[in-house]
Design a protein around this motif. Structure first.
Motif, PDB file in Angstrom:
ATOM      1  N   ASP A 124       0.794  -1.232   0.000  1.00  0.00           N
ATOM      2  CA  ASP A 124       0.000   0.000   0.000  1.00  0.00           C
ATOM      3  C   ASP A 124       0.826   1.282   0.000  1.00  0.00           C
ATOM      4  N   HIS A 125       2.082   1.221   0.437  1.00  0.00           N
ATOM      5  CA  HIS A 125       2.916   2.427   0.534  1.00  0.00           C
ATOM      6  C   HIS A 125       4.340   2.040   0.159  1.00  0.00           C
ATOM      7  N   ALA A 126       4.497   1.611  -1.099  1.00  0.00           N
ATOM      8  CA  ALA A 126       5.780   1.079  -1.553  1.00  0.00           C
ATOM      9  C   ALA A 126       6.928   2.067  -1.366  1.00  0.00           C
ATOM     10  N   ALA A 127       6.639   3.352  -1.509  1.00  0.00           N
ATOM     11  CA  ALA A 127       7.696   4.357  -1.374  1.00  0.00           C
ATOM     12  C   ALA A 127       8.261   4.401   0.043  1.00  0.00           C
ATOM     13  N   GLY A 128       7.529   3.857   1.016  1.00  0.00           N
ATOM     14  CA  GLY A 128       7.996   3.836   2.392  1.00  0.00           C
ATOM     15  C   GLY A 128       8.549   2.493   2.824  1.00  0.00           C
ATOM     16  N   ALA A 129       8.666   1.545   1.889  1.00  0.00           N
ATOM     17  CA  ALA A 129       9.074   0.187   2.230  1.00  0.00           C
ATOM     18  C   ALA A 129      10.577  -0.001   2.055  1.00  0.00           C
ATOM     19  N   ALA A 130      11.221  -0.495   3.110  1.00  0.00           N
ATOM     20  CA  ALA A 130      12.641  -0.865   3.052  1.00  0.00           C
ATOM     21  C   ALA A 130      12.776  -2.250   3.671  1.00  0.00           C
ATOM     22  N   PHE A 131      13.456  -3.145   2.957  1.00  0.00           N
ATOM     23  CA  PHE A 131      13.562  -4.522   3.422  1.00  0.00           C
ATOM     24  C   PHE A 131      14.697  -4.649   4.432  1.00  0.00           C
ATOM     25  N   PRO A 132      14.462  -5.321   5.562  1.00  0.00           N
ATOM     26  CA  PRO A 132      15.494  -5.440   6.599  1.00  0.00           C
ATOM     27  C   PRO A 132      16.753  -6.118   6.058  1.00  0.00           C
ATOM     28  N   GLY A 133      17.870  -5.408   6.156  1.00  0.00           N
ATOM     29  CA  GLY A 133      19.123  -5.942   5.629  1.00  0.00           C
ATOM     30  C   GLY A 133      19.246  -5.842   4.122  1.00  0.00           C
ATOM     31  N   GLY A 134      18.288  -5.202   3.455  1.00  0.00           N
ATOM     32  CA  GLY A 134      18.295  -5.077   1.999  1.00  0.00           C
ATOM     33  C   GLY A 134      18.182  -3.632   1.566  1.00  0.00           C
ATOM     34  N   GLU A 135      17.471  -3.395   0.469  1.00  0.00           N
ATOM     35  CA  GLU A 135      17.299  -2.043  -0.039  1.00  0.00           C
ATOM     36  C   GLU A 135      15.840  -1.623   0.042  1.00  0.00           C
ATOM     37  N   SER A 136      15.593  -0.359  -0.150  1.00  0.00           N
ATOM     38  CA  SER A 136      14.226   0.144  -0.193  1.00  0.00           C
ATOM     39  C   SER A 136      13.710   0.060  -1.623  1.00  0.00           C
ATOM     40  N   LEU A 137      12.390   0.091  -1.766  1.00  0.00           N
ATOM     41  CA  LEU A 137      11.814   0.103  -3.111  1.00  0.00           C
ATOM     42  C   LEU A 137      12.110   1.421  -3.821  1.00  0.00           C
ATOM     43  N   ARG A 138      12.330   2.495  -3.076  1.00  0.00           N
ATOM     44  CA  ARG A 138      12.749   3.748  -3.709  1.00  0.00           C
ATOM     45  C   ARG A 138      14.138   3.587  -4.338  1.00  0.00           C
ATOM     46  N   GLU A 139      15.046   2.918  -3.614  1.00  0.00           N
ATOM     47  CA  GLU A 139      16.377   2.679  -4.165  1.00  0.00           C
ATOM     48  C   GLU A 139      16.295   1.787  -5.405  1.00  0.00           C
ATOM     49  N   LEU A 140      15.447   0.767  -5.343  1.00  0.00           N
ATOM     50  CA  LEU A 140      15.235  -0.092  -6.511  1.00  0.00           C
ATOM     51  C   LEU A 140      14.782   0.734  -7.707  1.00  0.00           C
ATOM     52  N   SER A 141      13.800   1.598  -7.500  1.00  0.00           N
ATOM     53  CA  SER A 141      13.271   2.415  -8.583  1.00  0.00           C
ATOM     54  C   SER A 141      14.350   3.315  -9.171  1.00  0.00           C
ATOM     55  N   HIS A 142      15.117   3.968  -8.322  1.00  0.00           N
ATOM     56  CA  HIS A 142      16.129   4.903  -8.805  1.00  0.00           C
ATOM     57  C   HIS A 142      17.180   4.194  -9.654  1.00  0.00           C
ATOM     58  N   ARG A 143      17.678   3.058  -9.174  1.00  0.00           N
ATOM     59  CA  ARG A 143      18.762   2.401  -9.918  1.00  0.00           C
ATOM     60  C   ARG A 143      18.272   1.817 -11.242  1.00  0.00           C
ATOM     61  N   THR A 144      17.055   1.283 -11.249  1.00  0.00           N
ATOM     62  CA  THR A 144      16.568   0.655 -12.473  1.00  0.00           C
ATOM     63  C   THR A 144      16.166   1.686 -13.523  1.00  0.00           C
ATOM     64  N   VAL A 145      15.509   2.751 -13.101  1.00  0.00           N
ATOM     65  CA  VAL A 145      15.127   3.796 -14.056  1.00  0.00           C
ATOM     66  C   VAL A 145      16.377   4.467 -14.615  1.00  0.00           C
ATOM     67  N   ASP A 146      17.365   4.720 -13.769  1.00  0.00           N
ATOM     68  CA  ASP A 146      18.624   5.298 -14.248  1.00  0.00           C
ATOM     69  C   ASP A 146      19.277   4.384 -15.282  1.00  0.00           C
ATOM     70  N   ALA A 147      19.269   3.078 -15.017  1.00  0.00           N
ATOM     71  CA  ALA A 147      19.892   2.133 -15.944  1.00  0.00           C
ATOM     72  C   ALA A 147      19.198   2.145 -17.296  1.00  0.00           C
ATOM     73  N   VAL A 148      17.872   2.086 -17.291  1.00  0.00           N
ATOM     74  CA  VAL A 148      17.109   2.052 -18.531  1.00  0.00           C
ATOM     75  C   VAL A 148      17.332   3.322 -19.344  1.00  0.00           C
ATOM     76  N   ARG A 149      17.291   4.467 -18.697  1.00  0.00           N
ATOM     77  CA  ARG A 149      17.451   5.723 -19.430  1.00  0.00           C
ATOM     78  C   ARG A 149      18.886   5.887 -19.945  1.00  0.00           C
ATOM     79  N   GLU A 150      19.848   5.407 -19.189  1.00  0.00           N
ATOM     80  CA  GLU A 150      21.237   5.466 -19.652  1.00  0.00           C
ATOM     81  C   GLU A 150      21.436   4.569 -20.868  1.00  0.00           C
ATOM     82  N   TRP A 151      20.927   3.340 -20.807  1.00  0.00           N
ATOM     83  CA  TRP A 151      21.025   2.432 -21.947  1.00  0.00           C
ATOM     84  C   TRP A 151      20.288   2.991 -23.161  1.00  0.00           C
ATOM     85  N   ASN A 152      19.140   3.601 -22.932  1.00  0.00           N
ATOM     86  CA  ASN A 152      18.369   4.137 -24.051  1.00  0.00           C
ATOM     87  C   ASN A 152      19.152   5.220 -24.801  1.00  0.00           C
ATOM     88  N   GLY A 153      19.817   6.083 -24.054  1.00  0.00           N
ATOM     89  CA  GLY A 153      20.640   7.113 -24.684  1.00  0.00           C
ATOM     90  C   GLY A 153      21.804   6.516 -25.453  1.00  0.00           C
TER      91      GLY A 153
END
Length: 230
Positions: free
Chosen positions: A110-139
């Motif tokens: 319900d609030h993915a932007a506030g979710a961080a997995f214990p000992g892992g990463e947050s869904l915000r971090e997941l979003s940032h790294r994946t979107v950055d990767a896609v846009r970099e590859w696209n260019g």
């Protein structure tokens, strides 16, 4: 700008077992997943591909094997860890039925932007790294192969949902509304103004995504003409 085909890996042994695999090594495609991977090569047969990029995890690389065997000119896939699965930390390897009882589960839903997995990463971090990767590859693809190029990236469900949410301008809290089945294809065309989601979670025929020879790039159907001029 180029068109990205985001492929979720075929059904895996962890999908069948109801386990949150994350970055667990040795998670392979099951028999259904192998059949889906073989069918993917046929579904994409009429679409020229400039590049294949993949998460480094086995289930993604196995999904691309039949396609790359049929397209030797592509060579092996370029592996990019930024397209890898979410780092679920202490949730990795646990049954989904068990995780659904955790208090954090409702936050993830319900609030993915506030979710961080214990000992892992947050869904915000997941979003940032994946979107950055896609846009970099696209260019990079645009610079090397031109704006009409089509390229493919094989990744994971949460990764693809995060990229789609960004393309649609959705808040990350809404990314659970997006569904991408195993070995489905999601097509996104990036332009200088905004992305266009052409297909989402498609498990059928993809022939219409092939560039039309000699045709000038057109705005997708329904796109308004700014200022009323043709």
């Amino acid at each position: 700008m180029p068109t990205l085909l985001l492929v979720r890996h075929g059904r895996s042994t962890a999908n069948t077992a109801g386990i949150l695999a994350g970055w667990t090594p040795g998670v392979d495609l099951d028999d259904t997943g192998r059949a889906q991977a073989a069918a993917l090569a046929d579904r994409l047969a009429g679409i020229p591909l400039a590049q294949a990029v993949s998460s480094p995890l086995e289930r993604c690389r196995q999904t691309l094997e039949p396609l790359l065997a049929a397209r030797p000119e592509l060579g092996g896939p370029a592996l990019d860890e930024r397209l890898g699965e979410c780092h679920y930390g202490e949730w990795t390897g646990r049954p989904l039925a068990e995780l659904a009882k955790e208090p954090l589960w409702r936050t993830v839903q319900d609030h993915a932007a506030g979710a961080a997995f214990p000992g892992g990463e947050s869904l915000r971090e997941l979003s940032h790294r994946t979107v950055d990767a896609v846009r970099e590859w696209n260019g990079k693809i645009a610079a090397e192969h031109g704006d009409d190029a089509v390229w493919l990236a094989c990744s994971h469900g949460d990764v693809i949902k995060a990229v789609v949410a960004d393309a649609l301008g959705l808040h990350l809290d809404h990314f659970q509304r997006i569904s991408v089945e195993p070995c489905s294809v999601t097509a996104i065309r990036y332009t200088p103004q905004r992305p266009f989601v052409l297909r989402m979670g498609d498990t059928g025929d993809l022939a219409s995504l092939a560039p039309r020879p000699g045709a000038a790039p057109a705005a997708p159907a329904g796109d308004a003409v700014v200022g009323g001029t043709a």
